[in-house]
Design an enzyme around this catalytic site. Structure first.
Site, mmCIF file in Angstrom:
data_model
loop_
_atom_site.group_PDB
_atom_site.id
_atom_site.type_symbol
_atom_site.label_atom_id
_atom_site.label_comp_id
_atom_site.label_asym_id
_atom_site.label_seq_id
_atom_site.Cartn_x
_atom_site.Cartn_y
_atom_site.Cartn_z
ATOM 1 N N TYR A 204 7.780 -8.702 4.310
ATOM 2 C CA TYR A 204 8.861 -8.267 3.862
ATOM 3 C C TYR A 204 10.018 -8.020 4.922
ATOM 4 C CZ TYR A 204 12.115 -4.618 1.815
ATOM 5 O OH TYR A 204 12.941 -3.995 1.642
ATOM 6 N N ARG B 162 5.884 20.471 3.149
ATOM 7 C CA ARG B 162 5.939 19.256 3.972
ATOM 8 C C ARG B 162 4.389 18.836 4.173
ATOM 9 N NH1 ARG B 162 6.096 19.873 8.931
ATOM 10 N NH2 ARG B 162 8.172 21.034 9.020
ATOM 11 N N ASP C 85 -0.500 -4.957 3.230
ATOM 12 C CA ASP C 85 0.515 -4.481 2.296
ATOM 13 C C ASP C 85 -0.188 -5.141 0.854
ATOM 14 O OD1 ASP C 85 2.670 -4.487 0.748
ATOM 15 O OD2 ASP C 85 4.130 -4.574 2.419
ATOM 16 N N LYS D 261 7.842 -0.443 -6.222
ATOM 17 C CA LYS D 261 7.845 -1.897 -7.098
ATOM 18 C C LYS D 261 6.841 -1.746 -8.140
ATOM 19 C CE LYS D 261 10.349 -2.868 -3.497
ATOM 20 N NZ LYS D 261 9.801 -3.539 -2.515
HETATM 21 C C1 PLP Z 1 10.022 -3.216 -0.941
HETATM 22 C C2 PLP Z 1 8.772 -3.638 0.012
HETATM 23 C C3 PLP Z 1 8.697 -2.837 1.263
HETATM 24 C C4 PLP Z 1 9.365 -1.595 1.364
HETATM 25 O O1 PLP Z 1 9.404 -0.585 0.556
HETATM 26 P P1 PLP Z 1 10.707 0.430 0.049
HETATM 27 O O2 PLP Z 1 9.869 1.336 -0.576
HETATM 28 O O3 PLP Z 1 11.814 -0.477 -0.131
HETATM 29 O O4 PLP Z 1 10.799 0.986 1.466
HETATM 30 C C5 PLP Z 1 7.257 -3.093 1.865
HETATM 31 N N1 PLP Z 1 6.668 -4.030 1.427
HETATM 32 C C6 PLP Z 1 6.873 -4.949 0.417
HETATM 33 C C7 PLP Z 1 5.996 -6.250 0.126
HETATM 34 C C8 PLP Z 1 8.006 -4.814 -0.425
HETATM 35 O O5 PLP Z 1 8.397 -5.655 -1.427
#
Ligand code: PLP
Length: 405
Positions: free
Chosen positions: A126, A74, A198, A223
């Site tokens: 998001y 962990r 982000d 992504k």
């Molecule tokens: C998909 C996404 C998230 C969340 O991520 P997960 O891997 O699905 O938990 C956060 N911010 C943005 C801009 C996203 O497209």
């Protein structure tokens, strides 16, 4: 630092730890070279060029307090560390912390704050980000203000004496709104707040929030970074030793860590980020242009279009515009009619993979945002969102043409 180690081979040959061949923090080494090499070294046992997938929960210790720096998985896993160092290098940061999802990553970042702390967030973040803040973290005494971050003055106006963080997503999902990172970074500095960005949509290939003063940059690695739609993950990067100490503590204490196989998949993904992003970008531009000509500029939201109200900021702050396009179809019925006709684009949530996807934010990614709030933001029932993949542009354009015919 990699833990010190001397390997004794079966023939008695002794070999000290090899450091990464490319120094991860040397940004004079090109992006694509770091994408492939940063954070990695030939395997000490065999010389294997690929980072092994260390499927282990624990590590044998030689004596009490005598170990190689790995005690329990962990806390540390070598495959995960390779990914963390790799993405840290790509963002131009120093410390990386990988998590089991983008949301797990953000939840862990938020654990740096305490009940009574105030956080300013962009309003069009998001859907899952808004849900985490509004439905969960608010119950723990964190206070949130959601602002239209296209105007930095609105961010400045929201600052309170207890503001501890400012969190921005740019471009936003799905309305492709931009935040002036340098301007908001100034506001964060003045108010003593941590600036969190982000960077999932732009990726470090197109946008470098640290160059604009960000303190933490995070991603859903699900992504573009992984890019192959075959894992879920998140990662947070920082240049600050103090923030790194806190994030490392939370990563181990709260435990939202990724498994070694998912870490390895993401690491495999980042090796081609610099090849994929230009293609997402050129496909995105061509499709946005076609759509704007066919449907009218006011119906197509893409930062690369001159008609985008923040096109100048996009050109200043980003090196490319990527493959995300939103289109206003007017009604849910019309949206549904078109969605069903696509053949190469698949109807699915998510984005950033090599394959093209199309989605309906109101009922999919942003279903967790209440309807009146969605309406206020502009996430209408008629809005559809395209994630342009890296297929051949002629086939993508032909698909779009037949769908809109
Ligand atoms: C998909 C996404 C998230 C969340 O991520 P997960 O891997 O699905 O938990 C956060 N911010 C943005 C801009 C996203 O497209």
């Amino acid at each position: 630092m990699w833990p010190e180690a001397t390997l004794i081979f079966p023939n008695g040959h002794q070999q000290p730890t090899q450091m990464t061949r490319i120094f991860d923090e040397d940004l004079s080494v090109g992006f694509g070279t770091r994408a492939i090499h940063a954070g990695q070294r030939p395997d000490l046992l065999s010389g294997a060029i690929m980072t092994p997938i260390y499927t282990t929960s624990t590590y044998v210790q030689e004596g009490l307090g005598e170990n190689k720096g790995y005690e329990y998985a962990r806390g540390k896993n070598p495959t995960r560390e390779a990914l963390e160092r790799n993405v840290a290098s790509l963002e131009g940061g120093i410390h990386g912390f990988a998590f089991s999802s983008g949301m797990g990553c953000l939840d862990s970042i938020m654990k740096m704050f305490k009940s009574g702390d105030h956080i300013i967030s962009g309003e069009n973040v998001y859907g899952g980000t808004f849900r985490l803040f509004d439905k969960i973290l608010q119950n723990y005494g964190l206070q949130f203000s959601f602002v239209d971050a296209r105007d930095p003055q609105k961010v400045a106006d929201a600052v309170k004496p207890n503001t501890k963080a400012i969190l921005m997503e740019t471009p936003t999902n799905p309305l492709m709104r931009l935040t002036d990172l340098s301007a908001v970074s100034e506001i964060a500095k003045k108010s003593g707040a941590i600036f969190i960005v982000d960077n999932t949509f732009a990726t470090p290939f197109f946008q470098k929030p640290f160059e604009h003063g960000a303190d933490i940059v995070y991603h859903s690695t699900t992504k573009y970074l992984n890019g192959h739609s075959d894992m879920i993950g998140g990662i947070a990067i920082t240049k600050s030793d103090d923030i790194a100490t806190q994030l490392q503590f939370i990563q181990n204490a709260a435990g939202a860590v990724p498994g070694p196989f998912d870490s390895w998949l993401a690491l495999r993904g980042t090796k081609t980020l610099h090849l994929r992003m230009p293609r997402h970008d050129s496909n995105g531009r061509a499709i946005a242009k076609w759509l704007a000509e066919k449907l009218g500029e006011d119906k197509v939201i893409y930062p690369g279009l001159c008609s985008h109200p923040q096109h100048e900021l996009a050109k200043k702050q980003m090196k490319g515009f990527g493959g995300m396009i939103s289109v206003e179809m007017g009604t849910k019925e019309r949206a549904n009619q078109v969605l069903k006709k696509f053949r190469v684009f698949s109807l699915a949530e998510s984005l950033g993979g090599v394959e093209s996807l199309i989605s309906h934010p109101a009922s999919m990614t942003h279903a967790s945002v209440e309807q009146d709030r969605r309406a206020k933001l502009g996430i209408t029932e008629g809005l559809i969102r395209l994630s342009c993949g890296v297929e051949e542009i002629d086939d993508l354009l032909a698909d779009v043409e037949q769908a809109f015919a």
